[in-house]
Scaffold this motif. Structure first.
Motif, mmCIF file in Angstrom:
data_model
loop_
_atom_site.group_PDB
_atom_site.id
_atom_site.type_symbol
_atom_site.label_atom_id
_atom_site.label_comp_id
_atom_site.label_asym_id
_atom_site.label_seq_id
_atom_site.Cartn_x
_atom_site.Cartn_y
_atom_site.Cartn_z
ATOM 1 N N TYR A 200 -17.216 -20.057 -11.357
ATOM 2 C CA TYR A 200 -17.054 -20.912 -10.365
ATOM 3 C C TYR A 200 -18.459 -21.113 -9.877
ATOM 4 C CZ TYR A 200 -11.977 -21.337 -10.561
ATOM 5 O OH TYR A 200 -10.690 -21.197 -10.801
ATOM 6 N N GLY A 201 -18.858 -22.291 -9.659
ATOM 7 C CA GLY A 201 -20.331 -22.638 -9.039
ATOM 8 C C GLY A 201 -19.935 -22.346 -7.384
ATOM 9 N N PRO A 202 -21.050 -22.612 -6.480
ATOM 10 C CA PRO A 202 -20.942 -22.256 -5.230
ATOM 11 C C PRO A 202 -19.981 -23.533 -4.656
ATOM 12 C CG PRO A 202 -23.261 -22.253 -5.742
ATOM 13 C CD PRO A 202 -22.429 -22.740 -7.090
ATOM 14 N N LEU A 203 -20.224 -24.657 -4.621
ATOM 15 C CA LEU A 203 -19.412 -25.568 -4.085
ATOM 16 C C LEU A 203 -17.833 -25.546 -4.540
ATOM 17 C CD1 LEU A 203 -21.742 -28.719 -4.415
ATOM 18 C CD2 LEU A 203 -21.274 -27.036 -2.478
ATOM 19 N N ARG A 204 -17.735 -25.097 -5.793
ATOM 20 C CA ARG A 204 -16.320 -25.265 -6.466
ATOM 21 C C ARG A 204 -15.760 -23.978 -5.722
ATOM 22 N NH1 ARG A 204 -14.164 -24.348 -12.672
ATOM 23 N NH2 ARG A 204 -12.166 -25.011 -12.228
ATOM 24 N N THR A 205 -16.406 -22.586 -5.632
ATOM 25 C CA THR A 205 -15.755 -21.672 -4.833
ATOM 26 C C THR A 205 -15.350 -21.785 -3.523
ATOM 27 O OG1 THR A 205 -17.308 -20.248 -6.173
ATOM 28 C CG2 THR A 205 -16.431 -19.215 -3.993
ATOM 29 N N ILE A 206 -16.212 -22.644 -2.892
ATOM 30 C CA ILE A 206 -15.890 -23.181 -1.395
ATOM 31 C C ILE A 206 -14.641 -23.910 -1.386
ATOM 32 C CG2 ILE A 206 -16.783 -24.485 0.559
ATOM 33 C CD1 ILE A 206 -19.427 -23.597 -0.162
ATOM 34 N N ARG A 207 -14.688 -24.784 -2.297
ATOM 35 C CA ARG A 207 -13.346 -25.810 -2.375
ATOM 36 C C ARG A 207 -12.091 -25.228 -2.681
ATOM 37 N NH1 ARG A 207 -11.565 -29.273 -6.396
ATOM 38 N NH2 ARG A 207 -13.118 -28.535 -7.904
ATOM 39 N N LEU A 208 -12.126 -24.230 -3.611
ATOM 40 C CA LEU A 208 -10.913 -23.598 -4.213
ATOM 41 C C LEU A 208 -10.549 -22.374 -3.776
ATOM 42 C CD1 LEU A 208 -11.260 -24.601 -7.928
ATOM 43 C CD2 LEU A 208 -10.131 -25.837 -6.209
ATOM 44 N N VAL A 209 -11.677 -21.680 -3.101
ATOM 45 C CA VAL A 209 -11.207 -20.508 -2.454
ATOM 46 C C VAL A 209 -11.579 -20.329 -0.894
ATOM 47 C CG1 VAL A 209 -11.809 -17.871 -2.540
ATOM 48 C CG2 VAL A 209 -11.848 -19.434 -4.743
ATOM 49 N N SER A 210 -12.483 -20.680 -0.444
ATOM 50 C CA SER A 210 -12.867 -20.526 1.049
ATOM 51 C C SER A 210 -12.037 -21.271 1.805
ATOM 52 C CB SER A 210 -14.395 -20.691 1.262
ATOM 53 O OG SER A 210 -15.118 -19.899 0.372
ATOM 54 N N ARG A 215 -7.885 -22.541 5.929
ATOM 55 C CA ARG A 215 -7.440 -23.939 6.318
ATOM 56 C C ARG A 215 -6.626 -23.835 7.727
ATOM 57 N NH1 ARG A 215 -1.730 -25.420 3.151
ATOM 58 N NH2 ARG A 215 -0.704 -23.556 3.660
ATOM 59 N N ASN A 216 -5.730 -22.798 8.054
ATOM 60 C CA ASN A 216 -5.492 -22.760 9.302
ATOM 61 C C ASN A 216 -6.125 -23.022 10.470
ATOM 62 O OD1 ASN A 216 -2.359 -22.411 8.671
ATOM 63 N ND2 ASN A 216 -3.097 -20.560 7.552
ATOM 64 N N ALA A 217 -7.506 -22.046 10.492
ATOM 65 C CA ALA A 217 -8.300 -22.122 11.439
ATOM 66 C C ALA A 217 -9.035 -23.343 11.455
ATOM 67 C CB ALA A 217 -9.385 -20.983 11.099
ATOM 68 N N ILE A 218 -9.447 -24.060 10.424
ATOM 69 C CA ILE A 218 -9.978 -25.447 10.355
ATOM 70 C C ILE A 218 -8.879 -26.350 10.895
ATOM 71 C CG2 ILE A 218 -10.785 -27.127 8.771
ATOM 72 C CD1 ILE A 218 -11.618 -25.033 6.924
ATOM 73 N N ALA A 219 -7.677 -26.208 10.609
ATOM 74 C CA ALA A 219 -6.662 -27.019 11.176
ATOM 75 C C ALA A 219 -6.824 -27.062 12.783
ATOM 76 C CB ALA A 219 -5.381 -26.812 10.520
ATOM 77 N N ALA A 220 -6.771 -25.711 13.135
ATOM 78 C CA ALA A 220 -6.896 -25.559 14.588
ATOM 79 C C ALA A 220 -8.062 -26.230 15.223
ATOM 80 C CB ALA A 220 -6.698 -24.185 14.854
ATOM 81 N N VAL A 284 -0.001 -28.340 8.012
ATOM 82 C CA VAL A 284 -0.814 -27.062 7.574
ATOM 83 C C VAL A 284 0.064 -25.865 7.719
ATOM 84 C CG1 VAL A 284 -2.807 -25.860 7.940
ATOM 85 C CG2 VAL A 284 -2.825 -28.250 8.148
ATOM 86 N N GLY A 285 0.827 -25.815 8.460
ATOM 87 C CA GLY A 285 1.728 -24.445 8.707
ATOM 88 C C GLY A 285 1.055 -23.760 9.819
#
Length: 290
Positions: A200-210, A215-220, A284-285
């Motif tokens: 995985y490249g850097p951007l793909r790693t961020i998109r699919l993993v990070s 997501r819960n923190a980002i949603a908050a 999001v949950g």
């Protein structure tokens, strides 16, 4: 009276409430529904929770004495609701698009000046909003180079929807950066390294993993940012008194006609905030407890 035990001389009083045959219920001041050690913190927290709930409850009770339909059909109130519903999502989107990448850099990066960047992110949180509005005017006011150029192009940055968005973004975006960064801090870097070893490249790693793991923190952060933006008053009043947002209209109505006049629009503001929070929770949950 007393009776002898079968083994000797020990006596047990037949009138003792602690006798072996006494099965009467006893009162115990315990909080069996709470984990051990949480009774005192729960009591202290309940005091603060009551301070939050009681004013809201009293406010809702006041609704019975106010004609909500007539209030919400007032053109000035409808315009204020429309302005807030148009600008707050835009401000939140801008904060998300630019704030999430910044949060990731602050979480994973190590560079000279990082402490300064962190302080600058927090600056709008510690500066009074009305002062933040004055700061914005020194950049986008009509008689500044940027403001004058915008006016010449027919897109004034003050006294317009653009001004509202600028003010809301300034005061609300830090909530997204801080909360999203906390989410990225909670993602194990070894998971990202494992993704890299899989090609995985850097951007793909961020998109699919990070991003999925945070997501819960980002949603908050999105919720906090939206609620802060839609409730912003000080900076918005300085940069764009008109068109009026709901908080600005609340202030104007309160000065002109008193507290009963602001009940309909304040209720609308509260309802919008609650709907957004519930919607994000459903989409999001909530974080799972381990």
């Amino acid at each position: 009276m007393s009776r002898r035990s079968a083994g000797g001389d020990q006596a047990v009083s037949s009138s003792s409430p602690e006798g072996p045959d006494d099965h009467r219920p006893r009162f115990t001041a315990s909080f069996e529904w709470l984990p051990t050690g949480l009774a005192v913190p729960a009591l202290l927290g309940a005091v603060l929770l009551a301070y939050f709930v009681v004013p809201v409850a009293v406010f809702l009770l006041r609704m019975r004495a106010v004609d909500l339909v007539a209030g919400l059909t007032d053109p000035t109130i409808r315009d204020a609701i429309r302005t807030s519903l148009v600008t707050a999502p835009v401000s939140t989107t801008i904060a998300t698009v630019f704030g999430v990448p910044l949060a990731y850099v602050l979480s994973r990066g190590s560079f000279r000046g990082k402490r300064l960047v962190e302080a600058l992110v927090l600056l709008p949180l510690v500066v009074p909003p009305i002062v933040g509005g004055v700061m914005l005017l020194t950049i986008v006011g009509r008689y500044t180079p940027i403001g004058a150029a915008a006016v010449a192009l027919g897109m004034p940055l003050t006294g317009s929807h653009a001004g509202v968005v600028l003010a809301q973004t300034f005061v609300a975006a830090p909530f997204l950066v801080v909360t999203a960064r906390a989410g990225f801090d909670g993602v194990d870097p070894r998971l990202e390294e494992a993704a890299r070893t899989m090609g995985y490249g850097p951007l793909r790693t961020i998109r699919l993993v990070s991003l999925p793991l945070a997501r819960n923190a980002i949603a908050a952060g999105i919720v906090l940012t939206f609620v802060r933006a839609i409730g912003e008053f000080g900076a918005t009043m300085m940069v764009a008194y008109s068109p009026r947002t709901m908080p600005v209209q609340i202030r104007v109505s309160f000065i002109a006609r008193g507290i009963d006049a602001i009940v309909p629009i304040a209720l609308a503001l509260l309802a919008i905030a609650v709907i957004v929070v519930v919607a994000v929770q459903l989409l999001v949950g909530t974080p799972k407890q381990h």
